[in-house]
Design a protein around this motif. Structure first.
Motif, mmCIF file in Angstrom:
data_model
loop_
_atom_site.group_PDB
_atom_site.id
_atom_site.type_symbol
_atom_site.label_atom_id
_atom_site.label_comp_id
_atom_site.label_asym_id
_atom_site.label_seq_id
_atom_site.Cartn_x
_atom_site.Cartn_y
_atom_site.Cartn_z
ATOM 1 N N VAL A 16 8.451 7.296 0.273
ATOM 2 C CA VAL A 16 7.204 8.048 0.180
ATOM 3 C C VAL A 16 7.192 9.103 1.269
ATOM 4 C CG1 VAL A 16 5.979 6.386 1.637
ATOM 5 C CG2 VAL A 16 4.680 7.852 0.080
ATOM 6 N N LEU A 106 2.016 5.936 5.795
ATOM 7 C CA LEU A 106 2.307 5.431 4.456
ATOM 8 C C LEU A 106 3.616 4.656 4.415
ATOM 9 C CD1 LEU A 106 1.223 8.381 2.104
ATOM 10 C CD2 LEU A 106 -0.014 6.263 2.632
ATOM 11 N N LEU A 125 -2.168 6.123 -4.202
ATOM 12 C CA LEU A 125 -0.832 6.703 -4.231
ATOM 13 C C LEU A 125 -0.434 7.270 -5.586
ATOM 14 C CD1 LEU A 125 1.211 4.039 -2.204
ATOM 15 C CD2 LEU A 125 0.517 6.311 -1.428
#
Length: 220
Positions: A16, A106, A125
């Motif tokens: 991510v 994250l 997300l």
């Protein structure tokens, strides 16, 4: 058999990153910035294996508070980059530092099995729902399920992580829901226009590929 299963889970990847800050104007005087969150995974925890959504700093603040409350203090959550009362809408270095801080946040969040079981995290997300709708959906107060909300969110093509680092020089931001943005520098305005045009072209070029990606990823 159990050891093999645990090993397989531990080898699953969740990548991510936060990129591409963009100015969003509420009106002539007020603006904020949102960031693209790109996620690529082979984890069974995620309905979509590739996704791209946009979130603003205040939504990150909400997410951390929500995850902390839902986890009943069983997990020590990582910190967000702090608010800065002197945050400049035209300071590329401050924007870059904030993006890196959001990404680190994250990256640590998605490594926690307990937090990955939270529907609010998945909707944050992998859907473009507002925080109020995320709470309603997670609580079962919407006509659509969490999985349906995630699947209905469109996918925009994005490049490799190395290519994304080139985008870090652009932007402006706000620590509150709105901030004073009288006249950003022409260079930032031009970059914002170019980004928007480029994103639109990528959407057109990637529409056929998005359908195959969505169908191949399936539901877990």
């Amino acid at each position: 058999m159990r050891e093999e299963s645990d090993s397989a889970v531990s080898q699953q990847i969740v990548s991510v990153w936060v990129r591409d800050p963009r100015i969003r104007k509420n009106d002539f005087w007020h603006a904020y910035i949102d960031y693209e969150i790109c996620l690529h995974t082979d984890s069974v925890c995620f309905t979509k294996k590739i996704s791209s959504v946009r979130r603003r700093y205040s939504e990150f603040v909400w997410l951390r508070q929500k995850l902390q409350a839902n986890s009943m203090l069983m997990v020590q959550l990582p910190e967000l980059p702090p608010k800065n009362p002197f945050f400049s809408l035209n300071n590329a270095q401050q924007i870059t530092e904030r993006m890196k801080g959001l990404q680190r946040f994250l990256e640590k969040i998605v490594q926690s099995p307990l937090l990955l079981s939270d529907s609010c995290l998945h909707l944050f997300l992998q859907s473009q729902l507002s925080v109020s709708k995320i709470q309603a959906c997670a609580a079962g107060r919407t006509h659509y399920s969490v999985a349906q909300a995630v699947k209905s969110c469109g996918l925009r093509r994005f490049h490799s992580e190395e290519d994304l680092q080139k985008d870090l020089s652009m932007s402006c931001d706000s620590d509150s829901d709105s901030s004073e943005c009288r006249d950003p520098e022409p260079r930032i305005k031009d970059l914002t226009i170019i980004k928007s045009q480029s994103a639109g072209l990528l959407d057109l070029m990637g529409s056929s590929q998005e359908e195959s990606l969505s169908s191949s990823s399936g539901s877990t």
